[in-house]
Design a protein around this motif. Sequence first.
Motif, short mmCIF file in Angstrom:
data_model
loop_
_atom_site.label_atom_id
_atom_site.label_comp_id
_atom_site.label_asym_id
_atom_site.label_seq_id
_atom_site.Cartn_x
_atom_site.Cartn_y
_atom_site.Cartn_z
N ASP A 189 1.80 19.73 -44.51
CA ASP A 189 1.42 19.13 -43.23
C ASP A 189 1.84 20.02 -42.06
OD1 ASP A 189 0.28 16.97 -44.44
OD2 ASP A 189 1.93 15.58 -44.06
N HIS B 191 4.89 18.22 -49.64
CA HIS B 191 3.94 17.47 -48.81
C HIS B 191 4.23 17.72 -47.33
CE1 HIS B 191 2.26 13.96 -46.69
NE2 HIS B 191 1.34 13.99 -47.63
N ALA B 192 5.50 17.70 -46.96
CA ALA B 192 5.87 17.95 -45.56
C ALA B 192 5.53 19.38 -45.17
CB ALA B 192 7.36 17.68 -45.36
N LEU C 223 6.17 16.24 -37.64
CA LEU C 223 6.32 15.14 -38.58
C LEU C 223 6.75 13.88 -37.84
CD1 LEU C 223 8.25 16.97 -41.47
CD2 LEU C 223 5.78 16.56 -41.30
N VAL D 97 8.20 15.65 -51.99
CA VAL D 97 8.42 15.30 -50.58
C VAL D 97 8.43 16.57 -49.72
CG1 VAL D 97 10.06 14.33 -48.92
CG2 VAL D 97 9.64 13.16 -51.09
N LYS E 38 12.26 10.83 -44.74
CA LYS E 38 11.99 11.10 -46.16
C LYS E 38 12.50 12.48 -46.55
CE LYS E 38 7.86 8.18 -46.71
NZ LYS E 38 6.41 8.20 -46.98
N GLU F 211 9.44 8.76 -39.65
CA GLU F 211 9.52 8.29 -41.03
C GLU F 211 9.45 9.46 -42.00
OE1 GLU F 211 8.41 5.23 -38.31
OE2 GLU F 211 7.39 7.13 -38.74
N GLU F 212 8.62 10.44 -41.69
CA GLU F 212 8.51 11.61 -42.57
C GLU F 212 9.78 12.45 -42.51
OE1 GLU F 212 3.72 12.52 -42.49
OE2 GLU F 212 4.92 12.95 -40.69
#
Length: 374
Positions: A99, A95-96, A5, A92, A12, A8-9
């Motif tokens: 990924d 989504h992480a 990640l 959040v 979050k 910025e991720e």
Amino acid sequence: MTAYLSPEEIQKVRDAALETGLADPMVRPLLFDGIMPRYRGTLPLLPAPVRQVHSDLNEMNRVERLVDGSVPLEIWLRNAVAQTTEAAPLAVFQHALDDVARNAGGEPDVMAGVPAPEIKEEIVHRDDTVPIGFLRGGDLAATAVARIKVPPYETGAPLQPNGFPHSGTGWLIAPDLLVTNHHVVNARAGTGAGRPLAEPADLSLQAQHTLARFDYDTDDVETEEATVSALVATDAELDYAILRLATAPSKPVLKLSRNSLAVAKGDYVAVNIIQHPGGQPKRVALRNNLVYETDERDVRYFTDTRGGSSGSPVFTDDWKVVALHRGTRRVENVSFHGSSTAFVNVGTQMDTVMRHLAANSPAVHAEIEAAQRD
């Protein structure tokens, strides 16, 4: 390796943890549940909860995987999802997690509305029932599906220092032939152009050291792992690989659909996926599983998958394999069940794979065709 990640991720995720109370030191053990204790003991301990969460995330973000093949950041995020009920932070974390799981599995980035349902008097929208034999067929099909683990090699030797196995899913297409994705056997993290490719000799070694675990339905029962003798066919573009097992297991061969799946606008076609998400025990996706669209090469669907599901068979309701699941495609202006979605899952049409085999590996194609006739 490249971090899973971006900074910025990570920020979050940290902020979402603060918002939901997951930065509480009393909650930290729950977030690390399932992560190797020896690794947990190496993480710095800080007095401030906010700094602790940020430090934990940054440390895990730099670790591709542990010696048991697990990805600590993926496990942490999975635990965070399980501990969260509020919609915004949950999104959040999810989504992480998606990924990280895709990147850890080396899934390629295959970037490139559902019509209003029919209303009938006797049922809600449409008849989604299936014959009871559907369950029996699925149970039988599941016995041909295996969790596979592939150790990475480089220049003929196990890859160091991050030479830990990559997980995926495979299935029997002939008595001793197992099919999965090329990117699973490639055993390299990353997506798209950032995903390195193993040299042909290393790819062959990785295949020969792959282990396939059939009947992995629960952690409560140990089952033997089958060994692989050779990589007999592969293609990176169509993202398939066929492995020959050292010994043919006493399992049924999954039957292929004889035609590509074509879905016209307004059709409701479901596809079901038997998989080993995250290298964990077998699961089946039966709900929310409509096809979004098809073309000559791909089937795109809303059926749920996770990292580690790469290589899974994609079935129609008669338990014929129509596609080989390989990853996720980003989409825009697509809704499903009234909610917008940024992704649909995608698999390669098995008819396309078979035509490629006929042109490039005719002996393997003939072997599979013979098995399909039996």
